[in-house]
Design a protein around this motif. Structure first.
Motif, PDB file in Angstrom:
ATOM      1  N   LEU A  12       0.821  -1.208   0.000  1.00  0.00           N
ATOM      2  CA  LEU A  12       0.000   0.000   0.000  1.00  0.00           C
ATOM      3  C   LEU A  12       0.859   1.264   0.000  1.00  0.00           C
ATOM      4  CD1 LEU A  12      -2.784  -1.154   2.459  1.00  0.00           C
ATOM      5  CD2 LEU A  12      -2.960  -0.882  -0.006  1.00  0.00           C
ATOM      6  N   GLU A  13       1.990   1.211   0.698  1.00  0.00           N
ATOM      7  CA  GLU A  13       2.903   2.357   0.687  1.00  0.00           C
ATOM      8  C   GLU A  13       3.491   2.554  -0.710  1.00  0.00           C
ATOM      9  OE1 GLU A  13       6.948   3.857   2.976  1.00  0.00           O
ATOM     10  OE2 GLU A  13       5.824   2.155   3.762  1.00  0.00           O
ATOM     11  N   ILE A  17       3.180   5.879  -3.101  1.00  0.00           N
ATOM     12  CA  ILE A  17       4.332   6.562  -3.704  1.00  0.00           C
ATOM     13  C   ILE A  17       4.165   6.649  -5.215  1.00  0.00           C
ATOM     14  CG2 ILE A  17       6.808   6.325  -4.156  1.00  0.00           C
ATOM     15  CD1 ILE A  17       7.051   5.159  -1.297  1.00  0.00           C
ATOM     16  N   ARG A  18       3.722   5.557  -5.828  1.00  0.00           N
ATOM     17  CA  ARG A  18       3.545   5.560  -7.289  1.00  0.00           C
ATOM     18  C   ARG A  18       2.445   6.546  -7.710  1.00  0.00           C
ATOM     19  NH1 ARG A  18       7.022   4.180 -10.709  1.00  0.00           N
ATOM     20  NH2 ARG A  18       5.458   3.367 -12.113  1.00  0.00           N
ATOM     21  N   ALA A  19       1.371   6.617  -6.945  1.00  0.00           N
ATOM     22  CA  ALA A  19       0.302   7.568  -7.271  1.00  0.00           C
ATOM     23  C   ALA A  19       0.809   9.001  -7.145  1.00  0.00           C
ATOM     24  CB  ALA A  19      -0.896   7.336  -6.367  1.00  0.00           C
ATOM     25  N   GLN A  21       3.953   9.992  -7.511  1.00  0.00           N
ATOM     26  CA  GLN A  21       4.850  10.227  -8.640  1.00  0.00           C
ATOM     27  C   GLN A  21       4.057  10.474  -9.922  1.00  0.00           C
ATOM     28  OE1 GLN A  21       7.387   6.803  -8.785  1.00  0.00           O
ATOM     29  NE2 GLN A  21       8.838   7.616  -7.268  1.00  0.00           N
ATOM     30  N   ALA A  22       2.969   9.723 -10.104  1.00  0.00           N
ATOM     31  CA  ALA A  22       2.155   9.906 -11.307  1.00  0.00           C
ATOM     32  C   ALA A  22       1.505  11.277 -11.327  1.00  0.00           C
ATOM     33  CB  ALA A  22       1.100   8.807 -11.385  1.00  0.00           C
ATOM     34  N   MET A  23       1.137  11.795 -10.169  1.00  0.00           N
ATOM     35  CA  MET A  23       0.562  13.145 -10.110  1.00  0.00           C
ATOM     36  C   MET A  23       1.628  14.205 -10.367  1.00  0.00           C
ATOM     37  SD  MET A  23      -2.121  13.008  -7.026  1.00  0.00           S
ATOM     38  CE  MET A  23      -3.223  11.637  -6.860  1.00  0.00           C
ATOM     39  N   THR A  24       2.838  13.942  -9.885  1.00  0.00           N
ATOM     40  CA  THR A  24       3.931  14.881 -10.109  1.00  0.00           C
ATOM     41  C   THR A  24       4.337  14.895 -11.581  1.00  0.00           C
ATOM     42  OG1 THR A  24       4.725  14.448  -7.874  1.00  0.00           O
ATOM     43  CG2 THR A  24       6.253  15.521  -9.375  1.00  0.00           C
ATOM     44  N   ASP A  25       4.371  13.721 -12.220  1.00  0.00           N
ATOM     45  CA  ASP A  25       4.766  13.611 -13.626  1.00  0.00           C
ATOM     46  C   ASP A  25       3.686  14.090 -14.573  1.00  0.00           C
ATOM     47  OD1 ASP A  25       7.059  12.455 -12.705  1.00  0.00           O
ATOM     48  OD2 ASP A  25       6.479  10.402 -13.213  1.00  0.00           O
ATOM     49  N   GLY A  26       2.447  14.169 -14.105  1.00  0.00           N
ATOM     50  CA  GLY A  26       1.357  14.582 -14.970  1.00  0.00           C
ATOM     51  C   GLY A  26       0.591  13.416 -15.572  1.00  0.00           C
ATOM     52  N   THR A  27       0.923  12.188 -15.160  1.00  0.00           N
ATOM     53  CA  THR A  27       0.194  11.015 -15.648  1.00  0.00           C
ATOM     54  C   THR A  27      -1.224  11.006 -15.101  1.00  0.00           C
ATOM     55  OG1 THR A  27       2.284   9.800 -15.655  1.00  0.00           O
ATOM     56  CG2 THR A  27       0.276   8.502 -15.860  1.00  0.00           C
ATOM     57  N   PHE A  28      -1.364  11.345 -13.822  1.00  0.00           N
ATOM     58  CA  PHE A  28      -2.675  11.506 -13.198  1.00  0.00           C
ATOM     59  C   PHE A  28      -2.995  12.987 -13.113  1.00  0.00           C
ATOM     60  CE2 PHE A  28      -2.657   7.469 -10.328  1.00  0.00           C
ATOM     61  CZ  PHE A  28      -2.942   6.693 -11.430  1.00  0.00           C
ATOM     62  N   HIS A  34      -8.563  15.125  -6.462  1.00  0.00           N
ATOM     63  CA  HIS A  34      -8.119  13.815  -6.955  1.00  0.00           C
ATOM     64  C   HIS A  34      -7.134  13.179  -5.972  1.00  0.00           C
ATOM     65  CE1 HIS A  34      -8.947  11.909 -10.842  1.00  0.00           C
ATOM     66  NE2 HIS A  34      -7.917  11.141 -10.542  1.00  0.00           N
ATOM     67  N   ARG A  35      -6.207  13.979  -5.486  1.00  0.00           N
ATOM     68  CA  ARG A  35      -5.214  13.488  -4.522  1.00  0.00           C
ATOM     69  C   ARG A  35      -5.917  12.967  -3.255  1.00  0.00           C
ATOM     70  NH1 ARG A  35       0.245  14.479  -3.989  1.00  0.00           N
ATOM     71  NH2 ARG A  35       0.109  15.932  -5.735  1.00  0.00           N
TER      72      ARG A  35
END
Length: 120
Positions: A12-13, A17-19, A21-28, A34-35
């Motif tokens: 879960l951790e 972290i992946r979510a 990173q995806a928000m930082t990269d613009g994938t999400f 949303h966060r």
């Protein structure tokens, strides 16, 4: 190394972290709503995983289930002798109904005592 009952926390951790990173990269989509929604769902998943180990740890002692089984079985076996003096031949039908209901309730109680089927 993590204990067996906490290994889900590492996954879960990692998901959190992946979510992030995806928000930082613009994938999400990176808006606060949303966060908050993703964090809420991961926390719900963590709560559900913790509840599974709580259900397994909160089982009834085996001696209690054996005692109840012996009591129900002795009642079902003693019922024909007790009922025959008052009901005569109708006691056969009554004992069949008693056996059906008490044995069914006993099976249902065993399922409630071990809902995840962990008899080993």
């Amino acid at each position: 190394d993590l204990p067996e009952n906490q290994r889900h926390s590492a996954v879960l951790e990692w998901m959190m972290i992946r979510a992030d990173q995806a928000m930082t990269d613009g994938t999400f989509v990176s808006d606060p709503a949303h966060r908050q929604y993703i964090i809420s769902k991961i926390c719900d998943l963590r709560t559900t995983c913790a509840a599974i180990s709580d259900k397994i740890a909160g089982r009834m002692p085996l001696c209690y289930t054996h005692l109840v089984t012996i009591l129900v079985d002795s009642f079902v076996w003693a019922a024909p002798l007790a009922l025959f003096s008052e009901l005569g031949t109708w006691s056969v039908l009554c004992v069949g109904v008693l056996t059906l209901f008490y044995s069914g309730l006993m099976d249902l109680a065993k399922i409630f005592l071990d809902p995840l089927d962990n008899e080993d």
